[in-house]
Design a protein around this motif. Sequence first.
Motif, short mmCIF file in Angstrom:
data_model
loop_
_atom_site.label_atom_id
_atom_site.label_comp_id
_atom_site.label_asym_id
_atom_site.label_seq_id
_atom_site.Cartn_x
_atom_site.Cartn_y
_atom_site.Cartn_z
N PRO A 1 4.37 4.39 -8.19
CA PRO A 1 4.14 3.05 -7.64
C PRO A 1 4.17 1.95 -8.71
O PRO A 1 4.57 0.83 -8.42
CB PRO A 1 2.76 3.15 -7.01
CG PRO A 1 2.54 4.60 -6.76
CD PRO A 1 3.31 5.32 -7.83
N LEU B 1 -3.93 0.21 -6.73
CA LEU B 1 -2.49 0.45 -6.80
C LEU B 1 -2.04 0.44 -8.26
O LEU B 1 -2.24 -0.55 -8.95
CB LEU B 1 -1.73 -0.63 -6.02
CG LEU B 1 -0.21 -0.55 -6.06
CD1 LEU B 1 0.29 0.70 -5.32
CD2 LEU B 1 0.39 -1.82 -5.45
N PRO C 1 8.25 6.68 0.28
CA PRO C 1 7.19 7.01 -0.68
C PRO C 1 7.72 6.94 -2.11
O PRO C 1 8.87 7.27 -2.36
CB PRO C 1 6.82 8.45 -0.33
CG PRO C 1 7.36 8.69 1.04
CD PRO C 1 8.53 7.77 1.20
N SER C 2 6.88 6.47 -3.00
CA SER C 2 7.29 6.37 -4.40
C SER C 2 6.39 7.24 -5.26
O SER C 2 5.17 7.10 -5.25
CB SER C 2 7.17 4.92 -4.89
OG SER C 2 7.42 4.87 -6.28
N THR D 1 9.43 -0.38 -1.41
CA THR D 1 9.96 0.57 -2.40
C THR D 1 11.49 0.52 -2.42
O THR D 1 12.11 0.47 -3.49
CB THR D 1 9.49 2.00 -2.10
OG1 THR D 1 8.07 2.03 -2.18
CG2 THR D 1 10.06 2.99 -3.09
N GLY E 1 0.91 4.19 -1.46
CA GLY E 1 0.41 5.56 -1.31
C GLY E 1 0.08 5.91 0.11
O GLY E 1 0.33 7.03 0.56
N GLN E 2 -0.49 4.97 0.83
CA GLN E 2 -0.84 5.17 2.24
C GLN E 2 -0.53 3.90 3.00
O GLN E 2 -1.41 3.07 3.24
CB GLN E 2 -2.32 5.51 2.39
CG GLN E 2 -2.69 6.87 1.86
CD GLN E 2 -4.14 7.19 2.18
OE1 GLN E 2 -5.04 6.42 1.87
NE2 GLN E 2 -4.35 8.34 2.80
N SER F 1 0.89 -1.17 0.00
CA SER F 1 0.00 0.00 0.00
C SER F 1 0.92 1.22 0.00
O SER F 1 1.11 1.89 1.01
CB SER F 1 -0.96 -0.02 1.19
OG SER F 1 -0.27 -0.16 2.41
#
Length: 156
Positions: A122, A153, A118-119, A89, A72-73, A70
């Motif tokens: 994704p 995703l 964070p990417s 990531t 993004g969050q 997950s």
Amino acid sequence: MSMDFHPFDPDSGLIPEIADFGPLRERSGGRSIILIAVPDVETPSWCAQAAAALVTTWSAGARIVLADASLGQPVLHNIFGVPNSEGVTDLMVAGAQLRAVCRQIGSPGFLFISAGAPSPEPADVMHSSQWDIVFKALGEADVTLVIYAPADLPGL
């Protein structure tokens, strides 16, 4: 081919109860399973809690790595009470080593990989050729990889 489907009601607040998941306990060179969280569930943490409960139950008799995709969050690290440090990531696009991103959670057979940094892309993480290396390494070690990911995703 027939597949059993057992829906769970996220609004009930109950976590699915699975007493035994025999196929994960059979030694067969490892497996990969993806648990997909529906994005429009009114109780978003329910999906993550259900995934954590399932994998915790499964790990009682099997060697399992749970990876939080997950991106993004990230959510699973909160459930397990660990920081979202190096993770998926970093492993897929930044050259981190598999051993460095795995954390033991609970039983000795249960390892967790947080989402990590964070990417901005994704889909690049999900399409990384590093997945092949991870699948092979875990398969050779007879470890099941469970990937938790939201249905929306990019790159899934």
